[in-house]
Design a protein around this motif. Sequence first.
Motif, short mmCIF file in Angstrom:
data_model
loop_
_atom_site.label_atom_id
_atom_site.label_comp_id
_atom_site.label_asym_id
_atom_site.label_seq_id
_atom_site.Cartn_x
_atom_site.Cartn_y
_atom_site.Cartn_z
N LYS A 47 52.29 33.59 45.95
CA LYS A 47 52.65 33.73 44.55
C LYS A 47 51.68 34.66 43.83
O LYS A 47 52.08 35.51 43.03
N VAL A 48 50.39 34.51 44.13
CA VAL A 48 49.37 35.37 43.51
C VAL A 48 49.57 36.82 43.94
O VAL A 48 49.49 37.74 43.11
N MET A 49 49.83 37.04 45.22
CA MET A 49 50.03 38.41 45.72
C MET A 49 51.27 39.04 45.11
O MET A 49 51.25 40.22 44.73
N LYS A 50 52.36 38.28 45.00
CA LYS A 50 53.58 38.81 44.40
C LYS A 50 53.36 39.18 42.94
O LYS A 50 53.85 40.20 42.47
N ALA A 51 52.61 38.35 42.22
CA ALA A 51 52.31 38.64 40.82
C ALA A 51 51.50 39.93 40.71
O ALA A 51 51.74 40.75 39.81
N GLY A 52 50.55 40.12 41.62
CA GLY A 52 49.75 41.34 41.61
C GLY A 52 50.60 42.57 41.90
O GLY A 52 50.44 43.61 41.24
N LEU A 53 51.48 42.45 42.88
CA LEU A 53 52.38 43.58 43.19
C LEU A 53 53.29 43.89 42.02
O LEU A 53 53.51 45.05 41.67
N LYS A 54 53.82 42.85 41.40
CA LYS A 54 54.73 43.06 40.27
C LYS A 54 54.00 43.75 39.13
O LYS A 54 54.53 44.69 38.52
N ALA A 55 52.77 43.32 38.84
CA ALA A 55 51.99 43.95 37.78
C ALA A 55 51.71 45.41 38.11
O ALA A 55 51.78 46.28 37.22
N ALA A 56 51.39 45.70 39.36
CA ALA A 56 51.11 47.08 39.76
C ALA A 56 52.35 47.96 39.63
O ALA A 56 52.27 49.10 39.17
N VAL A 57 53.50 47.43 40.03
CA VAL A 57 54.75 48.20 39.94
C VAL A 57 55.11 48.45 38.48
O VAL A 57 55.47 49.56 38.09
N LEU A 58 54.99 47.42 37.66
CA LEU A 58 55.32 47.57 36.24
C LEU A 58 54.33 48.50 35.53
O LEU A 58 54.70 49.24 34.62
N ALA A 59 53.07 48.48 35.96
CA ALA A 59 52.06 49.36 35.36
C ALA A 59 52.38 50.83 35.62
O ALA A 59 52.00 51.69 34.83
#
Length: 64
Positions: free
Chosen positions: A30-42
């Motif tokens: 869950k933590v890794m997915k949140a990090g990936l999502k934040a990076a993609v949205l950024a």
Amino acid sequence: MRPRDLAGKTRRRMAAEELAGLDRYDAKLKVMKAGLKAAVLARGSRLTGIHGIGPAGAARILPA
């Protein structure tokens, strides 16, 4: 299930430990997915809005 013999109690304990391990991996995922999502949205990408493309897929598609 409440095993009465030693072997059954051992199997139950081992199963409980395995489930606890899965919970830890699930939390990490869950933590890794949140990090990936934040990076993609950024990056300003809207790829995750496409059905079937999640954070990991979008991160693979986007150029480095």
